[in-house]
Design an enzyme around this catalytic site. Structure first.
Site, mmCIF file in Angstrom:
data_model
loop_
_atom_site.group_PDB
_atom_site.id
_atom_site.type_symbol
_atom_site.label_atom_id
_atom_site.label_comp_id
_atom_site.label_asym_id
_atom_site.label_seq_id
_atom_site.Cartn_x
_atom_site.Cartn_y
_atom_site.Cartn_z
ATOM 1 N N ALA A 20 15.734 10.943 -0.543
ATOM 2 C CA ALA A 20 17.088 10.469 0.284
ATOM 3 C C ALA A 20 17.975 9.454 -0.439
ATOM 4 O O ALA A 20 18.767 9.415 -0.161
ATOM 5 C CB ALA A 20 16.499 10.500 1.669
ATOM 6 N N ARG B 224 0.591 -5.073 -5.086
ATOM 7 C CA ARG B 224 1.676 -6.580 -4.422
ATOM 8 C C ARG B 224 1.852 -7.664 -5.587
ATOM 9 O O ARG B 224 1.314 -7.523 -6.269
ATOM 10 C CB ARG B 224 -0.060 -6.984 -3.803
ATOM 11 C CG ARG B 224 -0.200 -5.825 -2.858
ATOM 12 C CD ARG B 224 -1.461 -6.290 -2.104
ATOM 13 N NE ARG B 224 -2.301 -4.731 -1.194
ATOM 14 C CZ ARG B 224 -1.199 -4.489 0.304
ATOM 15 N NH1 ARG B 224 -0.016 -4.543 0.239
ATOM 16 N NH2 ARG B 224 -1.986 -3.440 0.342
ATOM 17 N N LYS C 117 -26.945 13.928 26.132
ATOM 18 C CA LYS C 117 -25.448 14.295 25.064
ATOM 19 C C LYS C 117 -26.924 13.979 23.771
ATOM 20 O O LYS C 117 -27.738 12.795 23.390
ATOM 21 C CB LYS C 117 -25.325 13.305 25.185
ATOM 22 C CG LYS C 117 -24.047 12.837 23.533
ATOM 23 C CD LYS C 117 -23.011 13.793 23.775
ATOM 24 C CE LYS C 117 -22.089 13.228 23.143
ATOM 25 N NZ LYS C 117 -20.418 14.727 23.259
ATOM 26 N N ARG D 264 19.601 10.727 -3.531
ATOM 27 C CA ARG D 264 20.544 11.770 -3.155
ATOM 28 C C ARG D 264 21.819 11.010 -2.399
ATOM 29 O O ARG D 264 23.332 11.705 -2.718
ATOM 30 C CB ARG D 264 19.886 13.121 -2.794
ATOM 31 C CG ARG D 264 19.165 13.503 -4.050
ATOM 32 C CD ARG D 264 18.127 15.116 -3.542
ATOM 33 N NE ARG D 264 17.520 16.022 -5.437
ATOM 34 C CZ ARG D 264 17.275 17.092 -5.028
ATOM 35 N NH1 ARG D 264 17.908 17.431 -4.032
ATOM 36 N NH2 ARG D 264 16.885 16.721 -6.057
ATOM 37 N N ASP E 290 5.491 -4.817 6.611
ATOM 38 C CA ASP E 290 5.889 -6.748 6.175
ATOM 39 C C ASP E 290 6.140 -6.991 5.458
ATOM 40 O O ASP E 290 6.861 -8.254 4.922
ATOM 41 C CB ASP E 290 4.998 -6.978 7.870
ATOM 42 C CG ASP E 290 5.759 -6.751 8.858
ATOM 43 O OD1 ASP E 290 6.148 -6.226 9.445
ATOM 44 O OD2 ASP E 290 4.719 -7.009 10.173
ATOM 45 N N ASP F 158 -0.317 2.317 8.449
ATOM 46 C CA ASP F 158 -1.383 1.848 9.996
ATOM 47 C C ASP F 158 -0.370 1.502 11.254
ATOM 48 O O ASP F 158 -0.836 1.189 12.194
ATOM 49 C CB ASP F 158 -0.922 0.047 9.341
ATOM 50 C CG ASP F 158 -2.335 0.044 8.040
ATOM 51 O OD1 ASP F 158 -3.054 0.690 7.762
ATOM 52 O OD2 ASP F 158 -1.571 -1.162 7.216
ATOM 53 N N GLY G 294 -12.191 13.833 20.549
ATOM 54 C CA GLY G 294 -12.995 13.060 21.722
ATOM 55 C C GLY G 294 -14.240 12.318 21.192
ATOM 56 O O GLY G 294 -15.521 13.043 21.626
ATOM 57 N N ALA G 295 -13.371 10.598 20.802
ATOM 58 C CA ALA G 295 -15.236 10.302 20.253
ATOM 59 C C ALA G 295 -16.062 9.094 21.790
ATOM 60 O O ALA G 295 -15.021 9.404 22.546
ATOM 61 C CB ALA G 295 -14.662 9.171 19.687
ATOM 62 N N GLN H 137 -7.424 8.679 3.501
ATOM 63 C CA GLN H 137 -6.049 8.422 4.287
ATOM 64 C C GLN H 137 -4.668 8.077 3.672
ATOM 65 O O GLN H 137 -4.003 7.844 4.414
ATOM 66 C CB GLN H 137 -7.220 7.632 5.470
ATOM 67 C CG GLN H 137 -7.857 7.931 6.612
ATOM 68 C CD GLN H 137 -8.594 6.147 7.135
ATOM 69 O OE1 GLN H 137 -8.118 6.297 8.324
ATOM 70 N NE2 GLN H 137 -9.582 5.728 6.372
ATOM 71 N N GLY I 60 0.471 -1.379 -0.039
ATOM 72 C CA GLY I 60 -0.186 0.529 -0.262
ATOM 73 C C GLY I 60 1.179 1.039 -0.519
ATOM 74 O O GLY I 60 2.621 1.089 0.724
ATOM 75 N N THR J 63 4.001 2.527 5.743
ATOM 76 C CA THR J 63 2.470 2.181 5.821
ATOM 77 C C THR J 63 2.287 3.300 7.082
ATOM 78 O O THR J 63 2.006 3.496 8.088
ATOM 79 C CB THR J 63 2.313 0.552 6.810
ATOM 80 O OG1 THR J 63 1.113 0.217 6.582
ATOM 81 C CG2 THR J 63 3.606 0.938 7.975
ATOM 82 N N ARG K 251 -5.612 -1.950 8.014
ATOM 83 C CA ARG K 251 -5.851 -3.099 8.424
ATOM 84 C C ARG K 251 -5.462 -4.147 9.819
ATOM 85 O O ARG K 251 -7.601 -3.710 10.089
ATOM 86 C CB ARG K 251 -4.455 -3.411 8.160
ATOM 87 C CG ARG K 251 -4.492 -4.787 7.158
ATOM 88 C CD ARG K 251 -3.590 -4.992 6.776
ATOM 89 N NE ARG K 251 -1.980 -4.794 7.168
ATOM 90 C CZ ARG K 251 -0.920 -5.319 6.865
ATOM 91 N NH1 ARG K 251 -0.771 -6.166 5.897
ATOM 92 N NH2 ARG K 251 0.063 -5.599 7.713
ATOM 93 N N ASP L 153 2.175 -0.297 12.236
ATOM 94 C CA ASP L 153 1.556 -2.397 12.768
ATOM 95 C C ASP L 153 3.177 -2.931 12.076
ATOM 96 O O ASP L 153 3.043 -4.306 12.331
ATOM 97 C CB ASP L 153 0.672 -2.548 11.853
ATOM 98 C CG ASP L 153 0.706 -2.608 10.333
ATOM 99 O OD1 ASP L 153 2.076 -2.573 9.854
ATOM 100 O OD2 ASP L 153 0.089 -3.873 9.075
#
Length: 326
Positions: A30, A80, A222, A33, A111, A135, A193-194, A260, A19, A133, A179, A137
């Site tokens: 980087a 992939r 609420k 160069r 990974d 994620d 603030g969920a 995202q 991804g 990534t 993922r 992760d």
């Protein structure tokens, strides 16, 4: 016992795999160069391992990476590649590297990309991995290229959904990527603030607790309710229908999806990716192989890929407990 002779590296390749993530271009820049400054030749490999197997290989110089540090995505493209999971595919990839004079490769990805790099290393191609990534992760590193941009993109989108959720007195289930990891959901849940945060590492799939929370909050005045749901849990639309039926509160699902992954990388993603890319180029210049660059405890370090893949990562319990209180 005499020291093993360090393999001389003259030409390196660079590819992005899996991804895409914001900051990959800064890492590519980087790598190119710093490698050129180290006296090495650089070849860009398009479309990840798929492009390597198809010999989509180009020469790169300083101008090749001009004006790309602020671009999202990856200029080399990514894909992939199931063939790299086979012994034949790996041997073919190594032979192609040798045919093009490529002594080492920098692989920017997650990974799965590291596993391909690990196998290439066993075939005699020096390999260095960079954690690319959104994620977060990858167990060996506290930071992955693209995570900071992704959480800021998601945070801004969730703020906007909260505005309309409040106006209509709705419950909103907002699904974020990640993922099978809950880092994006946890960070955004706290930052936005969920009222509820659902992550694969901790969620017990007891929807009645969520329903009770919504009903209790409504009794206390609420008017709206935000649930951040991680991709690893999913099923946000069907969850919304069940919650609306149980609570009587209008409930809508919003899946943020691939937005995202995109967008101009944040300063942190540009800076960290640049330092990591330069470090990868230096490791190859030194003749290192089967290594992955990481950011750990505030320092840029490198690990053996075998060691890195064997590490485990989990959501810190304290941070999760804090998220429930806040």
């Amino acid at each position: 016992m005499p020291k093993a002779k360090v393999k001389e590296i003259k030409t390196i390749g660079v590819l992005t795999s899996g991804g895409d993530s914001p900051g990959m271009n800064a890492a590519i820049r980087a790598v190119v160069r710093k490698s050129l400054a180290n006296g090495l030749n650089v070849k860009g490999i398009k479309k990840g391992y798929t492009g390597l197997l198809n010999e989509e290989i180009i020469d790169m110089d300083r101008r090749s990476v001009s004006e790309i540090i602020g671009l999202g995505g990856t200029i080399l493209g990514t894909a992939r590649c199931a063939e790299m999971r086979t012994e034949e595919g790996v041997k073919k990839a190594a032979d192609i590297c040798r045919a093009h004079g490529i002594d080492g490769i920098v692989v920017i990805g997650g990974d799965g990309s590291y596993r391909g790099a690990q196998k290439l290393s066993h075939e005699g191609i020096n390999t260095i991995g960079l954690p690319g990534t959104i994620d977060l992760d990858i167990a060996c590193t506290d930071y992955t290229i693209g995570f900071d941009t992704a959480i800021n993109t998601a945070m801004e989108a969730i703020d906007k959904v909260r505005d309309t959720s409040s106006s209509h007195e709705r419950c909103s289930i907002i699904e974020v990527m990640g993922r099978n990891a809950g880092y994006i959901a946890l960070w955004c849940g706290v930052a936005n603030g969920a009222e509820d945060i659902l992550i694969p590492e901790k969620y017990d799939y007891n929807e009645q607790d969520i329903i009770n929370h919504i009903i209790e909050n409504r009794k206390n005045g609420k008017k709206h309710h935000i649930i951040i749901n991680a991709e690893g849990i999913g099923h946000s639309t069907s969850m919304a229908r069940r919650i609306e039926a149980a609570t009587g509160m209008e409930t809508r699902a919003t899946i943020l999806g691939y937005m995202q992954r995109g967008g101009s990388p944040t300063c942190k993603d540009r800076y960290y990716a640049s330092v990591m890319g330069a470090m990868a180029a230096d490791l190859l210049k030194e003749g290192k192989t089967n290594r992955v660059v990481a950011q750990k405890n505030g320092q840029f370090v490198d690990f053996d890929i075998d060691e890195a893949l064997a590490m485990q990562k989990d959501i810190p319990s304290y941070e999760y407990e804090v998220s429930k209180i806040l």
